[in-house]
Scaffold this active site. Sequence first.
Site, PDB file in Angstrom:
ATOM      1  N   HIS A  44      23.971   7.740 -23.128  1.00  0.00           N
ATOM      2  CA  HIS A  44      24.281   6.358 -23.479  1.00  0.00           C
ATOM      3  C   HIS A  44      23.787   5.403 -22.391  1.00  0.00           C
ATOM      4  O   HIS A  44      24.317   5.377 -21.270  1.00  0.00           O
ATOM      5  CB  HIS A  44      25.785   6.199 -23.661  1.00  0.00           C
ATOM      6  CG  HIS A  44      26.193   4.861 -24.180  1.00  0.00           C
ATOM      7  ND1 HIS A  44      25.763   4.372 -25.391  1.00  0.00           N
ATOM      8  CD2 HIS A  44      26.983   3.902 -23.646  1.00  0.00           C
ATOM      9  CE1 HIS A  44      26.273   3.179 -25.585  1.00  0.00           C
ATOM     10  NE2 HIS A  44      27.012   2.860 -24.532  1.00  0.00           N
ATOM     11  N   ASP A  85      13.420  23.123 -29.309  1.00  0.00           N
ATOM     12  CA  ASP A  85      12.713  22.518 -28.180  1.00  0.00           C
ATOM     13  C   ASP A  85      11.199  22.494 -28.395  1.00  0.00           C
ATOM     14  O   ASP A  85      10.522  21.512 -28.102  1.00  0.00           O
ATOM     15  CB  ASP A  85      13.058  23.281 -26.897  1.00  0.00           C
ATOM     16  CG  ASP A  85      12.480  22.632 -25.643  1.00  0.00           C
ATOM     17  OD1 ASP A  85      11.905  21.540 -25.751  1.00  0.00           O
ATOM     18  OD2 ASP A  85      12.625  23.225 -24.566  1.00  0.00           O
ATOM     19  N   ASP A 109      10.286  22.325 -22.822  1.00  0.00           N
ATOM     20  CA  ASP A 109      10.565  21.661 -21.546  1.00  0.00           C
ATOM     21  C   ASP A 109      12.031  21.288 -21.368  1.00  0.00           C
ATOM     22  O   ASP A 109      12.392  20.548 -20.450  1.00  0.00           O
ATOM     23  CB  ASP A 109       9.703  20.399 -21.412  1.00  0.00           C
ATOM     24  CG  ASP A 109       9.937  19.396 -22.538  1.00  0.00           C
ATOM     25  OD1 ASP A 109      10.671  19.721 -23.493  1.00  0.00           O
ATOM     26  OD2 ASP A 109       9.375  18.282 -22.454  1.00  0.00           O
ATOM     27  N   ASP A 164      22.634  10.185 -26.932  1.00  0.00           N
ATOM     28  CA  ASP A 164      23.748   9.260 -26.708  1.00  0.00           C
ATOM     29  C   ASP A 164      25.057   9.916 -27.129  1.00  0.00           C
ATOM     30  O   ASP A 164      25.200  10.392 -28.252  1.00  0.00           O
ATOM     31  CB  ASP A 164      23.522   7.980 -27.510  1.00  0.00           C
ATOM     32  CG  ASP A 164      24.409   6.836 -27.066  1.00  0.00           C
ATOM     33  OD1 ASP A 164      25.617   7.056 -26.871  1.00  0.00           O
ATOM     34  OD2 ASP A 164      23.896   5.710 -26.918  1.00  0.00           O
ATOM     35  N   SER A 211      24.908  -1.347 -25.043  1.00  0.00           N
ATOM     36  CA  SER A 211      26.251  -1.029 -25.517  1.00  0.00           C
ATOM     37  C   SER A 211      27.084  -2.283 -25.705  1.00  0.00           C
ATOM     38  O   SER A 211      28.308  -2.224 -25.705  1.00  0.00           O
ATOM     39  CB  SER A 211      26.971  -0.078 -24.543  1.00  0.00           C
ATOM     40  OG  SER A 211      28.170   0.405 -25.093  1.00  0.00           O
TER      41      SER A 211
END
Length: 408
Positions: A317, A131, A138, A276, A67
């Site tokens: 993130h 999924d 999962d 994120d 970041s």
Amino acid sequence: VFTVAGVSTNIGHNSSENDGAWAGPRNDNSIIDFGWRALHLSVAAGKEVVTQYYDSPYTKSYYLGCSTGNSQVFPDDFDGIIVGSPANWATHLQDWSVHMNLIVQPATSPRFINATVWSGVIHPEVLSQCDVLDGLRDGIISDPEICNFRPESLACRPGQDTETCLTAPQIEALYGIYTDYYETNQTYIFGRYYPGGEAAYSTALASAYPFQLSRDWFRYFVLNDTEWEIEQYNSSVIWIGDEIDPGQANAIDPDLTTFSGPKHNGKLLHYVGWADQLISPGNSVHYYETVNVFTRIHTDWDLSDFYRLFTVPGMNHCDGGYGANAFGGIGQASSGMPPLSFDAEHNILAAMVQWVEEGVAPSSLTAVYWKDNNSTNGLGFTRPLCQYPTSLRYVSGDENDAASFTCV
């Protein structure tokens, strides 16, 4: 086993992580420190300290961050760069953050979606639709780029409790949230939220409040207007920000030939979590592809000889989220999520050292999910991290074991 000396920097100011008021009005020196100068001078000082203390020069120099900002201005500073979810397109990141706020805000708007609906209604439906696309149900979407989520399936029926469904304005808002941000004349600005990270989205840019750092960016970095509010946002401030490029913080040059060419032979490992909530994973993919295109047009080099991007299903993130999210990235161990081992298979720094110093590039990494994101609770499961553009697929066997998966 290797020995390192480390140096870090506050990039020229002290503040909380979302506070940008230190930048102004007109605190230009601090903005330049933030953009590039503090990092470069800290690296130079660190190298000199090592040389004098050990009475011999350093051997190799590595960068490990997430970041964070600009490592492009001085390509000779590092032999290997490990960067997670970079804020490298600083101007457009802040544009996008405000844009995302305005899709759902104010909290009194019919578009607003509260945290309970995000986690208890939208996320389960995303998993229901997408999924299993990686071969295993999962709770993790391994490749959200192939998830064509249809929020219309959650539209409220007559008389239905709106805490269990979506209204038409909320469905429209979701399409904005899950769509790349373009502006005038179809100009690309930034990426999007991806299906799978809904539990965190309401705590970040889809919350009830303006994201402080983005508001401060326009107040103190761009416009020098301490009373500016996000409701005043329009396309004109995008071009003002790009023209100023405060602190020359943008690091979006696709030409990495000076860093990676034969005179320097630098290596870049890049990772990003698909869930994120603060910087769109699409930013990482977009930069990777711009470098890919430049390299193919201007050289006969293979991009993977110096630059590899790894995507992390379920990771928020830099760390956290629900997925195999511990592999030696910055801040992970200090948050209770160390790598399973410090070898090159499990630790991204060791993988980088092996690539730079032994010429062995990582084709994948093995990451671990610690139960409740804390290693004291024991191992949950392991997964391979795939080199983009490949993605994870379940093959057969123990679903908690990385050996049961492959990258395709």
